[in-house]
Design an enzyme around this catalytic site. Structure first.
Site, PDB file in Angstrom:
ATOM      1  N   ASP B 191      -4.407  -7.029   4.211  1.00 31.50           N
ATOM      2  CA  ASP B 191      -3.066  -6.487   4.176  1.00 31.50           C
ATOM      3  C   ASP B 191      -2.876  -5.530   3.002  1.00 31.50           C
ATOM      4  O   ASP B 191      -2.045  -4.632   3.044  1.00 31.50           O
ATOM      5  CB  ASP B 191      -2.107  -7.668   4.063  1.00 31.50           C
ATOM      6  CG  ASP B 191      -0.696  -7.257   4.379  1.00 31.50           C
ATOM      7  OD1 ASP B 191      -0.543  -6.486   5.330  1.00 31.50           O
ATOM      8  OD2 ASP B 191       0.222  -7.681   3.667  1.00 31.50           O
ATOM      9  N   LEU B 272       6.479  -6.210   6.496  1.00 30.11           N
ATOM     10  CA  LEU B 272       7.066  -4.873   6.533  1.00 30.11           C
ATOM     11  C   LEU B 272       6.151  -3.833   5.937  1.00 30.11           C
ATOM     12  O   LEU B 272       6.455  -2.657   5.930  1.00 30.11           O
ATOM     13  CB  LEU B 272       8.385  -4.881   5.757  1.00 30.11           C
ATOM     14  CG  LEU B 272       9.540  -5.520   6.522  1.00 30.11           C
ATOM     15  CD1 LEU B 272      10.723  -5.685   5.619  1.00 30.11           C
ATOM     16  CD2 LEU B 272       9.897  -4.678   7.729  1.00 30.11           C
ATOM     17  N   ARG B 273       5.010  -4.296   5.407  1.00 30.49           N
ATOM     18  CA  ARG B 273       4.124  -3.332   4.769  1.00 30.49           C
ATOM     19  C   ARG B 273       3.607  -2.318   5.789  1.00 30.49           C
ATOM     20  O   ARG B 273       3.345  -1.179   5.445  1.00 30.49           O
ATOM     21  CB  ARG B 273       2.968  -4.077   4.105  1.00 30.49           C
ATOM     22  CG  ARG B 273       2.428  -3.316   2.922  1.00 30.49           C
ATOM     23  CD  ARG B 273       1.431  -4.120   2.140  1.00 30.49           C
ATOM     24  NE  ARG B 273       2.064  -4.822   1.042  1.00 30.49           N
ATOM     25  CZ  ARG B 273       1.749  -6.035   0.659  1.00 30.49           C
ATOM     26  NH1 ARG B 273       0.839  -6.696   1.310  1.00 30.49           N
ATOM     27  NH2 ARG B 273       2.340  -6.593  -0.351  1.00 30.49           N
ATOM     28  N   GLY B 274       3.482  -2.759   7.034  1.00 35.76           N
ATOM     29  CA  GLY B 274       3.012  -1.866   8.082  1.00 35.76           C
ATOM     30  C   GLY B 274       3.908  -0.650   8.229  1.00 35.76           C
ATOM     31  O   GLY B 274       3.449   0.484   8.208  1.00 35.76           O
ATOM     32  N   THR B 277       3.703   1.647   5.114  1.00 35.53           N
ATOM     33  CA  THR B 277       2.460   2.413   5.042  1.00 35.53           C
ATOM     34  C   THR B 277       2.429   3.505   6.092  1.00 35.53           C
ATOM     35  O   THR B 277       2.026   4.628   5.808  1.00 35.53           O
ATOM     36  CB  THR B 277       1.261   1.475   5.265  1.00 35.53           C
ATOM     37  OG1 THR B 277       1.463   0.314   4.503  1.00 35.53           O
ATOM     38  CG2 THR B 277      -0.011   2.139   4.834  1.00 35.53           C
TER      39      THR B 277
END
Lengths: 544, 334
Positions: B191, B272-274, B277
């Site tokens: 991740d 929410l990192r998706g 990014t």
């Protein structure tokens, strides 16, 4: 084979930077000794490496002993960066860590060439792949001592070196080599490069002004044969299809024929060398190198529960226990004549930190509760598990229980140490329905993943009769169910999880033995009416 | 000193090259994870990147590559205040490296021979403002992984050991490479990588011939080869520098945000990192393409590399997550 070994050495001496090195697989014996003499005959000096080398010897660093005796900083030069042929003895025992460092050194050119002396006896004892990939040659020297022949010719090496830069390479040569790699199923792009460099060195050795078909043949035999993963279809018939498909579109006149013919010739030369059973070696992809973080490692010099320090040498991989070191040095200060405020420490005072790390084991029981298993020997299996549970209890292992029947698998008991609960759930386990083997394995694998993130070392114990008849998507399809199960089994192996398969069937099933092999684990038919014996065997396997 | 193989001379591998360029434009995207077989040019690309990147200004001799004098940590005890140009650091983190070497530790030699408590900076200090490259990242030991996760998250390295209490900035782009057949990566570390690409050897003979031709020319005819490709490298470097400037003024429309959110929702990407990014990557890509706003094309181009490692594992999907992402992208963006 001997001549080929000498040729490889000669080529290496001519172009050490381009070829990287060689793996020499030879057991201890006269042949190996004779080969060592060849190495001594080479113009460059020899550097010796061994698999347990520490970083300071390799990369250089502070010479602590000297520094302390002289009272000023003394640096020691590492082996890397020195000029010469490096010889790695017992390369098959080289671990991933050292292999990674050597690979780095090979990549940046501070180590060349490297001769890995591989003394492995078993097929799975071999030089790490990370290293083999970066070395051009592989020579199997397990031959009779009567085959030992000439030593390399130093004078020829010298003249070949001078001529190396002026050797021309034709465009067809590139195409031939690439086409050859494609036919042999070699994906790495280092392979054709190595072959090219070897061909050029070979041409220089024989005084050719450009790379000739003979050079290509010799080079391909040396560099490509051992990298082959598939055998090309045997093009024995003299039809146009026999020429490799890749060159067909390049040009349609006579040149094409020539290239095709050359390809075939070279291919034949390579095939002639392929030893029997070579391909078998590659099929199981070697042993999966398990990341050393996998769990059950016991002694460590980095983390875990601290143990008393012990005297030792600083190697760059362990840590100095400063307090203990000073404590050891303290009583001697007067004798050593230390001035006020300064402490004199000698290398013998060093105390190295030690840690013990022990991870809990989790036994994951995946029990087949399908109709077919229930019919045969579910009750016996239950008895066996109970015995194993008792064992687990005495070792303070965690256990968890997964059953699969009908069309799904379910976790009956998440990881626990409660023996009573496990027994209760086990007793209440009903039987009946299809055998969704793959679903059960997935559930076990997921649990193993979770356990590992919690710092446990998981081990799967699979109890089934192997009659998988429900596929992952829930359909009753025997063939698909079996192939699904095999696929998951391979994933279990990749994940590095230990797995034991117990066959509940009335007769041992070949399918299950294969499945166990796919998981790289133990397979055992459940002995009849002797649950105690089985539990003993499983315990022994776990201990080992 | 011989320069590494030039970045622009790498044949094919467009996705890998693009991902590296995007992180060079906007380092906050996070790292790049490159998965593929041996001999597919992973290491070559990373080492080439070092030579490609624009130089940074740093205080001469600063162990953490600080840009300004006030950023230099007090333990460094520098004499000069002069700054100079230096190449962007690309630091190798080898397998089996010790914790001391990564974080830095008490300088034992100084402690013993001079009775001085000094800090010896580690690899994290060296990698500050640059790249940290881990080959075979999937074989890295767990305790080193934990350490990296912590530092990558906070951007700061804290050393509390042997009576030392030292902190220094450690902001770097993680680049990991590995061979998936040899072991998987922990989801937590997965991740942390912003982008992930799969590489394979080129499929056509022509490309493969090109690969060995160029490599051969690099090794045998170094001077001429470098002259030929330096110009191309300079071109890419110029594009990166322009994009770095343009990214600040780039417009992000609500429509683009909705697209991104919908995409991640549909894919069921964890966390929410998706989204973040993907947004950053699309923005960097738009800047690279010299467009003024993020459009669907940009999102479509970078979605696979930003999202493929964030999907829930499907044990039977051999096709790879990239295909799944592309499928959903087609669904959502049309």
């Amino acid at each position: 084979m001997w001549d080929r070994g000498v040729l490889a050495l000669t080529l290496l001496a001519i172009d050490p930077a381009g070829l990287g090195g060689a793996i020499i697989r030879a057991r201890c014996g006269p042949v190996r000794d004779a080969f060592r003499e060849c190495l001594d005959a080479l113009p460059q000096p020899l550097l010796k490496l061994h698999p347990t080398m520490d970083d300071e010897t390799l990369f250089g660093g502070i010479d602590l002993t000297e520094t302390l005796t002289l009272g000023r900083l003394t640096m020691r030069k590492g082996i890397l960066g020195r000029n010469g042929t490096a010889i790695l003895a017992m390369a098959e025992r080289c671990d991933a860590t050292l292999a990674a460092r050597l690979a780095m050194a090979l990549d940046d050119g501070s180590l060349q060439p490297l001769i890995a002396m591989d003394e492995g006896a078993e097929p799975d004892e071999r030089t790490p792949a990370a290293l083999g990939e970066r070395l051009a040659f592989y020579i199997d020297l397990n031959i009779a001592s009567s085959d030992v022949g000439l030593l390399p010719d130093t004078a020829m090496i010298e003249s070949a070196r001078a001529g190396l830069a002026s050797v021309d390479v034709l465009t067809e040569t590139y195409e031939t080599l690439v086409g050859l790699c494609a036919q042999l199923g070699i994906n790495s792009q280092r392979a054709p490069l190595f072959a090219l460099r070897a061909a050029r060195a070979h041409a220089a050795l024989h005084g050719h002004t450009s790379v000739t078909p003979t050079d290509i043949e010799a080079a391909s035999a040396l560099c490509l044969a051992h990298r082959a993963t598939v055998l090309p279809p045997q093009p024995q018939t003299e039809e146009p299809d026999a020429t490799p498909p890749d060159t067909n579109e390049q040009d349609t006149d006579g040149g094409n024929m020539e290239i095709g013919a050359l390809d075939d010739r070279v291919l034949e030369a390579v095939l002639a060398i392929l030893p029997d059973g070579l391909l078998d070696q590659f099929k199981p992809k070697g042993s999966i190198s398990k990341g050393s973080g996998a769990g059950a490692k016991n002694k460590s010099n980095r983390r875990g529960r601290p143990k008393p320090s012990r005297p030792g040498r600083l190697s760059g991989r362990n840590r100095l226990d400063l307090i203990a070191t000073l404590r050891t040095a303290a009583p001697w200060q007067k004798l050593r004549g230390a001035s006020k405020g300064r402490i004199k420490v000698t290398p013998s005072d060093f105390r190295i930190k030690q840690y013990e790390e022990k991870s809990d084991r989790l036994l994951i029981f995946a029990v087949d509760a399908s109709g077919s298993a229930a019919m045969s020997r579910l009750a016996e299996a239950k008895g066996a598990i109970e015995l194993l549970l008792a064992d687990a209890y005495s070792r303070r292992d965690h256990v968890s229980l997964i059953s699969f029947r009908g069309d799904t698998a379910e976790v009956l008991l998440p990881p626990t140490r409660s023996l009573v609960q496990t027994k209760k759930r086990l007793a209440a386990l009903p039987g009946g329905g299809g055998t969704p083997l793959a679903a059960g394995l997935i559930e076990a694998l997921t649990m193993a993943h979770q356990a590992r993130t919690h710092g446990m070392a998981p081990c799967i114990v699979l109890l089934t009769d192997g009659r998988a008849n429900v596929a992952l998507d829930g359909t009753a399809n025997r063939a698909k169910a079996a192939s699904d199960a095999e696929q998951i089994a391979r994933q279990i192996r990749t994940s590095g999880t230990e797995a034991i398969t117990l066959d509940l069937g009335n007769r041992p099933a070949k399918f299950l033995a294969d499945l166990a092999a796919n998981m790289d684990g133990l397979y055992m038919p459940l002995p009849r009416a002797d649950a105690r014996k089985m539990s003993g065997a499983v315990s022994a396997a776990l201990e080992g | 000193m011989k320069q590494p193989f030039p970045f622009s001379a790498i044949v094919g591998q467009e996705e890998m090259k693009l991902s590296m360029i995007l992180t060079a434009i906007d380092p906050s995207i996070g790292g790049v994870l490159v998965f593929g077989d041996r001999g597919t040019g992973k290491s070559t690309a990373v080492r080439a990147l070092a030579a490609l990147l624009p130089q940074i200004t740093k205080i001469s001799g600063c162990p953490v590559n600080s840009e300004k004098v006030e950023d230099v940590p007090d333990w460094a005890k520098l004499e000069t205040k002069k700054s100079s140009l230096a190449p962007t650091p690309v630091v190798d983190l080898p397998l089996g490296v010790t914790e001391d070497r990564v974080t830095g530790a008490l300088d034992i030699e100084k402690a013993l021979s001079q009775g001085e408590k000094a800090f010896q900076p580690g690899l994290l200090a060296k990698a500050n403002r640059g790249y940290l490259y881990i080959d075979e990242v999937n074989l890295l030991e767990d305790h080193i992984v934990d350490l990296l996760l912590d530092v990558a998250q906070s951007g700061e390295n804290v050393v509390e050991r042997e009576g030392l209490s030292i902190r220094h900035p450690a902001r770097f782009v993680l680049v990991g490479s590995g061979n998936p057949e040899e072991g998987e990566l922990r989801p937590q570390l997965l991740d942390r990588f912003g982008l992930s690409v799969d590489v394979a050897s080129p499929k056509t003979v022509a490309e493969r011939v090109d690969v060995i031709k160029r490599r051969d020319a690099f090794e045998t005819d170094y001077e001429a080869f470098m002259v030929r490709w330096k110009a191309e490298d300079a071109l890419v470097r110029g594009q990166i520098e322009t994009a770095r400037g343009a990214i600040k003024t780039l417009k992000t429309t609500d429509a683009a945000l909705t697209d991104i959110a919908e995409l991640c929702l549909k894919l069921g990407a964890d966390g929410l990192r998706g989204e973040l990014t993907l947004l950053k990557a699309a923005r960097a890509f738009a800047a690279y393409r010299e467009d003024t706003a993020i459009g669907r094309d940009h999102i479509r181009a970078v979605a696979p590399m930003a999202l493929r490692h964030r999907l829930r594992r499907d044990p039977l999907d051999d096709a790879g997550s990239g295909v799944r992402v592309t499928r959903v992208v087609e669904d959502v963006l049309g």
